[in-house]
Enzyme design. Sequence first.
Site, mmCIF file in Angstrom:
data_model
loop_
_atom_site.group_PDB
_atom_site.id
_atom_site.type_symbol
_atom_site.label_atom_id
_atom_site.label_comp_id
_atom_site.label_asym_id
_atom_site.label_seq_id
_atom_site.Cartn_x
_atom_site.Cartn_y
_atom_site.Cartn_z
ATOM 1 N N PRO A 88 0.835 -1.204 0.000
ATOM 2 C CA PRO A 88 0.000 0.000 0.000
ATOM 3 C C PRO A 88 0.869 1.252 0.000
ATOM 4 O O PRO A 88 1.939 1.262 0.617
ATOM 5 C CB PRO A 88 -0.782 -0.117 1.308
ATOM 6 C CG PRO A 88 0.031 -0.993 2.189
ATOM 7 C CD PRO A 88 0.824 -1.913 1.295
ATOM 8 N N GLY A 90 1.497 5.339 0.974
ATOM 9 C CA GLY A 90 1.120 6.210 2.095
ATOM 10 C C GLY A 90 0.954 5.433 3.388
ATOM 11 O O GLY A 90 0.153 5.792 4.251
ATOM 12 N N ALA A 91 1.691 4.342 3.548
ATOM 13 C CA ALA A 91 1.474 3.465 4.696
ATOM 14 C C ALA A 91 2.691 3.363 5.597
ATOM 15 O O ALA A 91 2.656 2.705 6.624
ATOM 16 C CB ALA A 91 1.094 2.072 4.201
ATOM 17 N N GLY A 92 3.805 3.990 5.195
ATOM 18 C CA GLY A 92 5.027 3.884 6.003
ATOM 19 C C GLY A 92 5.828 2.634 5.680
ATOM 20 O O GLY A 92 6.757 2.285 6.398
ATOM 21 N N LEU A 93 5.476 1.936 4.594
ATOM 22 C CA LEU A 93 6.191 0.706 4.249
ATOM 23 C C LEU A 93 7.152 0.905 3.081
ATOM 24 O O LEU A 93 7.667 -0.061 2.518
ATOM 25 C CB LEU A 93 5.193 -0.423 3.943
ATOM 26 C CG LEU A 93 4.231 -0.783 5.090
ATOM 27 C CD1 LEU A 93 3.305 -1.924 4.696
ATOM 28 C CD2 LEU A 93 4.997 -1.150 6.366
ATOM 29 N N GLY A 94 7.386 2.145 2.712
ATOM 30 C CA GLY A 94 8.409 2.435 1.705
ATOM 31 C C GLY A 94 7.998 2.081 0.282
ATOM 32 O O GLY A 94 8.843 1.713 -0.537
ATOM 33 N N SER A 96 7.027 3.967 -2.206
ATOM 34 C CA SER A 96 7.560 4.798 -3.289
ATOM 35 C C SER A 96 9.043 4.499 -3.540
ATOM 36 O O SER A 96 9.481 4.431 -4.691
ATOM 37 C CB SER A 96 7.260 6.274 -3.008
ATOM 38 O OG SER A 96 8.387 6.988 -2.731
ATOM 39 N N ALA A 98 10.442 1.603 -3.059
ATOM 40 C CA ALA A 98 10.459 0.292 -3.717
ATOM 41 C C ALA A 98 10.172 0.470 -5.211
ATOM 42 O O ALA A 98 10.793 -0.194 -6.056
ATOM 43 C CB ALA A 98 9.431 -0.634 -3.071
ATOM 44 N N ASP A 139 14.746 4.591 3.043
ATOM 45 C CA ASP A 139 13.817 3.708 2.317
ATOM 46 C C ASP A 139 14.485 3.138 1.069
ATOM 47 O O ASP A 139 14.349 1.953 0.761
ATOM 48 C CB ASP A 139 12.563 4.484 1.882
ATOM 49 C CG ASP A 139 11.644 4.798 3.048
ATOM 50 O OD1 ASP A 139 12.105 4.706 4.194
ATOM 51 O OD2 ASP A 139 10.471 5.146 2.810
HETATM 52 O O1 PMV Z 1 6.709 6.889 5.473
HETATM 53 P P1 PMV Z 1 7.916 6.270 4.839
HETATM 54 O O2 PMV Z 1 7.803 4.815 4.624
HETATM 55 O O3 PMV Z 1 8.324 6.993 3.584
HETATM 56 O O4 PMV Z 1 9.138 6.444 5.886
HETATM 57 C C1 PMV Z 1 9.594 7.741 6.145
HETATM 58 C C2 PMV Z 1 10.724 7.777 7.127
HETATM 59 C C3 PMV Z 1 11.069 9.199 7.558
HETATM 60 O O5 PMV Z 1 12.163 9.072 8.471
HETATM 61 C C4 PMV Z 1 9.899 9.839 8.284
HETATM 62 C C5 PMV Z 1 11.464 10.085 6.386
HETATM 63 C C6 PMV Z 1 12.804 9.759 5.766
HETATM 64 O O6 PMV Z 1 13.058 10.261 4.655
HETATM 65 O O7 PMV Z 1 13.618 9.046 6.374
#
Ligand code: PMV
Length: 321
Positions: A88, A90-94, A96, A98, A139
């Site tokens: 997904p 916008g979920a914090g799993l990287g 974009s 990837a 990421d």
């Molecule tokens: O939300 P993600 O999966 O893109 O993780 C961001 C991590 C941050 O530390 C908030 C931003 C970054 O560039 O490291």
Amino acid sequence: MAFGRGKVILLGEHGVVYGHPALAAGLGVGVHARAVASDVDVIEARPWGVFARVDDDDEPLAKGYAAILEGYPSTRPRLRVEVDVELPGGAGLGCSAALGVAVTGAIDEALGIERSATERGEYSLRWERVFHGNPSGVDNAMAAAGGIALFRKGHPLEPVRARRPLPLVIAHSGESSSTKEVVAMVARQHEKEPARVGEVFEGIASLVRNARLAVEAGDLAALGQLMDMNHALLSALMLSTEQLEALCRAAREAGALGAKLTGAGAGGCMIALAASRAQAEAIRARLATLSPLTLVAEAGGLDEDVMLADAEGRREEGKPE
Ligand code: PMV
């Protein structure tokens, strides 16, 4: 077929943008991409219904693709790149990062260009900058390299050997979050209150250093406590939400050794650390009653960096912001 992994940040998000270390783990799911000769440069992402020429200003994926293509010789053949996204956005799993790593890998494969994982991660930052403005690079480095590693901006990725694999549960809050906006919100806090926010980052950095030792020693109980403390410090930056709190609480009540938001926060996913794979499954079942998307992962396992079970629905989720 080229692959870019998703990742979870175990500890250290946000501080990492300011040069502090973060501990992260690559996931077994991510983005697959392949590039084939074509009469125009075009990017296709079937799950999202995207088929966009590289000059399509309205399509963010086309802008990312254009940024990547800029670094290749202009004499190259035109390429159609097809991406298959298992994460997904916008979920914090990287997701974009990837995508950026997979697209770079696909073009490299099509053109016969050799690059190390480190070089690919760095090159693909061109894509990440289109979406995230000021990415730390964690990421992208993890999307290319996988495993468990300590990342520090401007330094080589330091692989971390886990004495025991880390059984993790990942749960989505159901709220989408824009990393770009959240990083900008933290930057505003940092500008207004540099001493307070600087102290929070120092605190997080020391948790990261201890977490690395805990992973190396196989001390999951200590790692869980450090994750809880990291979550508290991220909450002090107003990055948690009611839903993330509810998920972390439920995970701890179900026996998790620790739980925290992961990635940018203000929505997106949380992670919980379990003592065993079986306990991770039980925690996941509990979180599935509160979350639209739950996964079990085992970071630092012998066969695979991370093995993932059941990621139903992930294809239908949104694109990177
Ligand atoms: O939300 P993600 O999966 O893109 O993780 C961001 C991590 C941050 O530390 C908030 C931003 C970054 O560039 O490291």
